[in-house]
Design an enzyme around this catalytic site. Sequence first.
Site: not given
Length: 282
Positions: A57, A97-98, A121
Amino acid sequence: MTVLVFGQTGQVATELARIAPQARFLSRADADLTDPAACAAQVAESGAQAVINAAAYTAVDKAENDETIAMAVNAHAPGAMARACAQRGIPFVHISTDYVFDGSGTRPWHPGDPTAPLGVYGRSKLAGEETIRAANGPHVILRTSWVVSAHGANFVKTMLRLSETRDALTVVADQVGGPTPAAAIAQAVWAVSGRLCTDGPSGTYHFSGAPDVSWADFAREIFAQAGRRVRVTDISTREYPTPARRPANSRLDCTGLEHDYAIARPDWRAGLADILKELGIK
Protein backbone atom coordinates in the site's frame (compact mmCIF):
# COMPACT_ATOMS: atom_id res chain seq x y z
CA MET A 1 14.77 -21.80 -8.73
CA THR A 2 10.99 -21.55 -8.30
CA VAL A 3 10.05 -18.08 -7.04
CA LEU A 4 6.66 -16.77 -5.94
CA VAL A 5 6.18 -13.02 -6.28
CA PHE A 6 3.41 -11.11 -4.53
CA GLY A 7 2.58 -8.26 -6.92
CA GLN A 8 2.04 -8.10 -10.65
CA THR A 9 1.32 -4.58 -11.90
CA GLY A 10 3.40 -2.40 -9.57
CA GLN A 11 6.61 -0.74 -10.68
CA VAL A 12 8.99 -3.32 -9.22
CA ALA A 13 6.81 -6.34 -10.05
CA THR A 14 6.56 -5.19 -13.66
CA GLU A 15 10.34 -4.99 -13.90
CA LEU A 16 10.73 -8.36 -12.18
CA ALA A 17 8.48 -9.93 -14.80
CA ARG A 18 10.87 -8.67 -17.47
CA ILE A 19 13.99 -10.21 -15.98
CA ALA A 20 12.37 -13.31 -14.46
CA PRO A 21 9.33 -14.30 -16.51
CA GLN A 22 9.68 -17.82 -15.13
CA ALA A 23 8.57 -16.65 -11.67
CA ARG A 24 4.95 -16.93 -10.61
CA PHE A 25 3.36 -13.50 -10.10
CA LEU A 26 0.26 -13.01 -7.95
CA SER A 27 -2.12 -10.15 -8.68
CA ARG A 28 -4.40 -8.76 -5.99
CA ALA A 29 -7.15 -10.93 -7.45
CA ASP A 30 -4.94 -13.97 -6.85
CA ALA A 31 -3.88 -12.96 -3.34
CA ASP A 32 -6.00 -10.65 -1.17
CA LEU A 33 -3.42 -8.60 0.70
CA THR A 34 -6.01 -7.64 3.32
CA ASP A 35 -6.31 -11.34 4.20
CA PRO A 36 -3.07 -12.53 5.84
CA ALA A 37 -4.27 -16.14 6.04
CA ALA A 38 -4.90 -16.21 2.30
CA CYS A 39 -1.39 -14.89 1.66
CA ALA A 40 0.10 -17.57 3.90
CA ALA A 41 -1.91 -20.22 2.07
CA GLN A 42 -0.50 -19.05 -1.26
CA VAL A 43 3.01 -19.58 0.07
CA ALA A 44 2.14 -23.00 1.49
CA GLU A 45 0.54 -24.22 -1.72
CA SER A 46 3.11 -22.77 -4.13
CA GLY A 47 6.00 -25.16 -3.63
CA ALA A 48 8.26 -22.14 -4.13
CA GLN A 49 11.92 -22.12 -3.18
CA ALA A 50 11.83 -18.38 -2.45
CA VAL A 51 9.21 -15.65 -2.03
CA ILE A 52 9.48 -11.98 -2.97
CA ASN A 53 6.95 -9.44 -1.72
CA ALA A 54 6.77 -6.64 -4.29
CA ALA A 55 3.24 -5.60 -3.28
CA ALA A 56 2.41 -2.75 -0.92
CA TYR A 57 0.00 0.00 0.00
CA THR A 58 1.96 3.01 -1.26
CA ALA A 59 -0.62 5.85 -1.25
CA VAL A 60 1.24 7.86 1.38
CA ASP A 61 -1.33 10.64 1.79
CA LYS A 62 -4.39 8.40 1.54
CA ALA A 63 -2.97 6.16 4.25
CA GLU A 64 -3.47 8.92 6.81
CA ASN A 65 -7.21 8.19 6.67
CA ASP A 66 -6.95 4.52 5.76
CA GLU A 67 -4.76 3.09 8.52
CA THR A 68 -6.61 -0.22 8.86
CA ILE A 69 -6.05 -1.18 5.22
CA ALA A 70 -2.49 0.17 5.16
CA MET A 71 -1.62 -1.94 8.20
CA ALA A 72 -3.27 -5.02 6.74
CA VAL A 73 -1.36 -4.76 3.45
CA ASN A 74 1.98 -3.44 4.69
CA ALA A 75 2.26 -5.20 8.07
CA HIS A 76 -0.08 -8.14 8.63
CA ALA A 77 0.16 -9.69 5.15
CA PRO A 78 3.99 -9.59 4.96
CA GLY A 79 4.13 -11.04 8.46
CA ALA A 80 1.95 -13.96 7.40
CA MET A 81 4.07 -14.49 4.28
CA ALA A 82 7.26 -14.45 6.34
CA ARG A 83 5.92 -16.95 8.89
CA ALA A 84 4.79 -19.30 6.13
CA CYS A 85 8.26 -19.06 4.56
CA ALA A 86 9.98 -19.63 7.91
CA GLN A 87 7.92 -22.77 8.52
CA ARG A 88 9.23 -24.15 5.22
CA GLY A 89 12.78 -22.85 5.61
CA ILE A 90 12.63 -20.84 2.40
CA PRO A 91 13.88 -17.26 1.99
CA PHE A 92 11.63 -14.23 1.99
CA VAL A 93 12.62 -10.92 0.36
CA HIS A 94 10.59 -7.83 1.23
CA ILE A 95 10.77 -4.25 -0.04
CA SER A 96 10.50 -1.49 2.56
CA THR A 97 11.06 2.26 2.64
CA ASP A 98 13.01 5.25 3.88
CA TYR A 99 9.75 6.42 5.51
CA VAL A 100 10.56 4.29 8.56
CA PHE A 101 12.90 7.16 9.57
CA ASP A 102 11.95 10.67 10.67
CA GLY A 103 14.18 12.33 8.09
CA SER A 104 16.20 14.37 10.56
CA GLY A 105 19.83 15.35 10.06
CA THR A 106 21.84 15.19 6.88
CA ARG A 107 23.93 12.01 7.08
CA PRO A 108 22.75 8.86 5.29
CA TRP A 109 20.63 6.53 7.41
CA HIS A 110 22.22 3.23 8.44
CA PRO A 111 20.01 0.13 8.60
CA GLY A 112 20.49 -0.08 12.35
CA ASP A 113 19.60 3.54 13.10
CA PRO A 114 16.59 4.24 15.35
CA THR A 115 13.32 4.35 13.44
CA ALA A 116 10.64 7.01 13.97
CA PRO A 117 8.04 7.16 11.18
CA LEU A 118 6.27 10.45 10.61
CA GLY A 119 2.94 9.02 9.43
CA VAL A 120 0.72 6.01 8.88
CA TYR A 121 2.51 4.75 5.77
CA GLY A 122 5.88 4.67 7.52
CA ARG A 123 4.39 3.08 10.64
CA SER A 124 2.72 0.36 8.59
CA LYS A 125 5.94 -0.44 6.73
CA LEU A 126 7.92 -0.51 9.99
CA ALA A 127 5.35 -2.84 11.55
CA GLY A 128 5.79 -5.10 8.53
CA GLU A 129 9.54 -5.18 9.04
CA GLU A 130 9.09 -6.12 12.69
CA THR A 131 6.74 -9.02 11.93
CA ILE A 132 9.15 -10.34 9.28
CA ARG A 133 12.09 -10.32 11.70
CA ALA A 134 9.94 -11.97 14.37
CA ALA A 135 9.20 -14.86 11.99
CA ASN A 136 12.89 -15.76 12.37
CA GLY A 137 13.28 -17.28 8.93
CA PRO A 138 15.88 -16.50 6.24
CA HIS A 139 14.98 -13.05 4.99
CA VAL A 140 16.16 -9.77 3.55
CA ILE A 141 14.33 -6.50 4.06
CA LEU A 142 15.42 -4.04 1.38
CA ARG A 143 14.62 -0.42 2.16
CA THR A 144 14.55 1.85 -0.85
CA SER A 145 13.38 5.34 -1.82
CA TRP A 146 11.88 7.52 -4.56
CA VAL A 147 11.00 4.67 -6.93
CA VAL A 148 10.67 5.64 -10.61
CA SER A 149 9.99 3.84 -13.88
CA ALA A 150 8.21 4.18 -17.22
CA HIS A 151 5.02 2.75 -15.73
CA GLY A 152 2.81 3.40 -12.74
CA ALA A 153 2.54 6.70 -10.91
CA ASN A 154 5.85 8.33 -10.01
CA PHE A 155 7.73 11.63 -9.99
CA VAL A 156 9.29 11.28 -13.44
CA LYS A 157 5.94 10.72 -15.12
CA THR A 158 4.32 13.54 -13.13
CA MET A 159 7.00 16.02 -14.15
CA LEU A 160 6.74 15.00 -17.80
CA ARG A 161 2.96 15.35 -17.72
CA LEU A 162 3.13 18.82 -16.17
CA SER A 163 5.77 19.90 -18.68
CA GLU A 164 3.30 19.36 -21.50
CA THR A 165 1.24 22.36 -20.44
CA ARG A 166 3.56 24.44 -18.25
CA ASP A 167 6.92 26.13 -18.77
CA ALA A 168 7.57 26.88 -15.09
CA LEU A 169 7.15 24.78 -11.95
CA THR A 170 7.85 25.11 -8.24
CA VAL A 171 9.40 21.98 -6.70
CA VAL A 172 10.40 21.14 -3.13
CA ALA A 173 14.13 21.60 -2.61
CA ASP A 174 14.61 20.78 1.09
CA GLN A 175 13.90 17.05 0.80
CA VAL A 176 16.96 15.06 -0.31
CA GLY A 177 17.25 11.40 -1.25
CA GLY A 178 18.23 8.89 -3.89
CA PRO A 179 15.86 8.32 -6.82
CA THR A 180 15.82 4.59 -7.50
CA PRO A 181 14.88 2.98 -10.84
CA ALA A 182 12.41 0.14 -10.34
CA ALA A 183 14.47 -1.90 -12.81
CA ALA A 184 17.47 -1.70 -10.48
CA ILE A 185 15.37 -2.73 -7.48
CA ALA A 186 14.05 -5.73 -9.42
CA GLN A 187 17.57 -6.82 -10.30
CA ALA A 188 18.65 -6.41 -6.69
CA VAL A 189 15.81 -8.40 -5.11
CA TRP A 190 16.19 -11.15 -7.71
CA ALA A 191 19.91 -11.46 -6.99
CA VAL A 192 19.30 -11.39 -3.25
CA SER A 193 16.64 -14.10 -3.43
CA GLY A 194 19.07 -16.36 -5.28
CA ARG A 195 21.86 -15.81 -2.77
CA LEU A 196 19.51 -16.37 0.17
CA CYS A 197 18.82 -19.84 -1.19
CA THR A 198 22.49 -20.67 -0.75
CA ASP A 199 24.77 -18.62 1.49
CA GLY A 200 23.34 -15.11 1.61
CA PRO A 201 22.96 -13.57 5.09
CA SER A 202 19.62 -12.41 6.47
CA GLY A 203 19.15 -8.82 7.53
CA THR A 204 17.96 -5.33 6.73
CA TYR A 205 19.69 -3.45 3.93
CA HIS A 206 19.40 -0.15 2.10
CA PHE A 207 19.34 0.36 -1.65
CA SER A 208 18.84 3.68 -3.41
CA GLY A 209 20.08 5.49 -6.48
CA ALA A 210 23.12 7.75 -6.53
CA PRO A 211 23.94 10.55 -6.26
CA ASP A 212 21.61 11.96 -3.61
CA VAL A 213 19.61 14.91 -4.89
CA SER A 214 16.72 17.21 -4.00
CA TRP A 215 13.34 16.85 -5.69
CA ALA A 216 13.94 20.20 -7.40
CA ASP A 217 17.30 19.18 -8.83
CA PHE A 218 15.86 15.82 -9.83
CA ALA A 219 13.16 17.68 -11.77
CA ARG A 220 15.79 19.80 -13.50
CA GLU A 221 17.63 16.68 -14.66
CA ILE A 222 14.39 15.14 -15.91
CA PHE A 223 13.67 18.20 -18.04
CA ALA A 224 17.26 18.45 -19.23
CA GLN A 225 17.37 14.85 -20.40
CA ALA A 226 13.89 15.07 -21.91
CA GLY A 227 14.70 18.30 -23.76
CA ARG A 228 11.85 20.14 -22.05
CA ARG A 229 12.28 23.87 -21.40
CA VAL A 230 10.75 24.19 -17.96
CA ARG A 231 12.00 26.64 -15.35
CA VAL A 232 12.15 25.06 -11.87
CA THR A 233 11.93 27.30 -8.82
CA ASP A 234 12.94 25.92 -5.42
CA ILE A 235 10.36 25.97 -2.62
CA SER A 236 10.32 24.57 0.91
CA THR A 237 8.26 21.70 2.22
CA ARG A 238 6.30 24.24 4.24
CA GLU A 239 5.22 25.90 1.01
CA TYR A 240 3.90 22.60 -0.37
CA PRO A 241 1.83 21.04 2.45
CA THR A 242 0.60 17.47 2.09
CA PRO A 243 -1.65 15.34 4.34
CA ALA A 244 1.31 13.12 5.29
CA ARG A 245 4.67 14.50 6.38
CA ARG A 246 7.64 13.54 4.20
CA PRO A 247 11.16 12.87 5.51
CA ALA A 248 13.49 15.78 4.74
CA ASN A 249 16.52 13.49 4.74
CA SER A 250 16.00 10.28 2.77
CA ARG A 251 19.69 9.59 2.20
CA LEU A 252 20.41 5.89 2.72
CA ASP A 253 23.71 4.23 3.55
CA CYS A 254 23.86 1.31 1.11
CA THR A 255 27.31 -0.02 1.97
CA GLY A 256 25.95 -3.10 3.73
CA LEU A 257 24.29 -4.44 0.59
CA GLU A 258 27.42 -3.85 -1.44
CA HIS A 259 29.58 -5.59 1.18
CA ASP A 260 27.34 -8.64 1.71
CA TYR A 261 25.77 -9.03 -1.74
CA ALA A 262 28.12 -7.12 -4.09
CA ILE A 263 25.22 -4.91 -5.21
CA ALA A 264 26.25 -1.27 -5.68
CA ARG A 265 24.04 1.79 -5.81
CA PRO A 266 22.73 2.41 -9.35
CA ASP A 267 23.27 5.75 -11.09
CA TRP A 268 19.74 7.12 -11.33
CA ARG A 269 20.75 9.44 -14.16
CA ALA A 270 21.44 6.44 -16.39
CA GLY A 271 18.22 4.87 -15.15
CA LEU A 272 16.34 8.05 -16.04
CA ALA A 273 17.74 7.91 -19.56
CA ASP A 274 16.41 4.35 -19.90
CA ILE A 275 13.00 5.41 -18.63
CA LEU A 276 12.77 8.28 -21.09
CA LYS A 277 13.83 5.99 -23.91
CA GLU A 278 11.09 3.52 -22.98
CA LEU A 279 8.57 6.36 -22.95
CA GLY A 280 9.68 7.33 -26.45
CA ILE A 281 11.11 10.68 -25.34
CA LYS A 282 14.79 9.95 -26.09
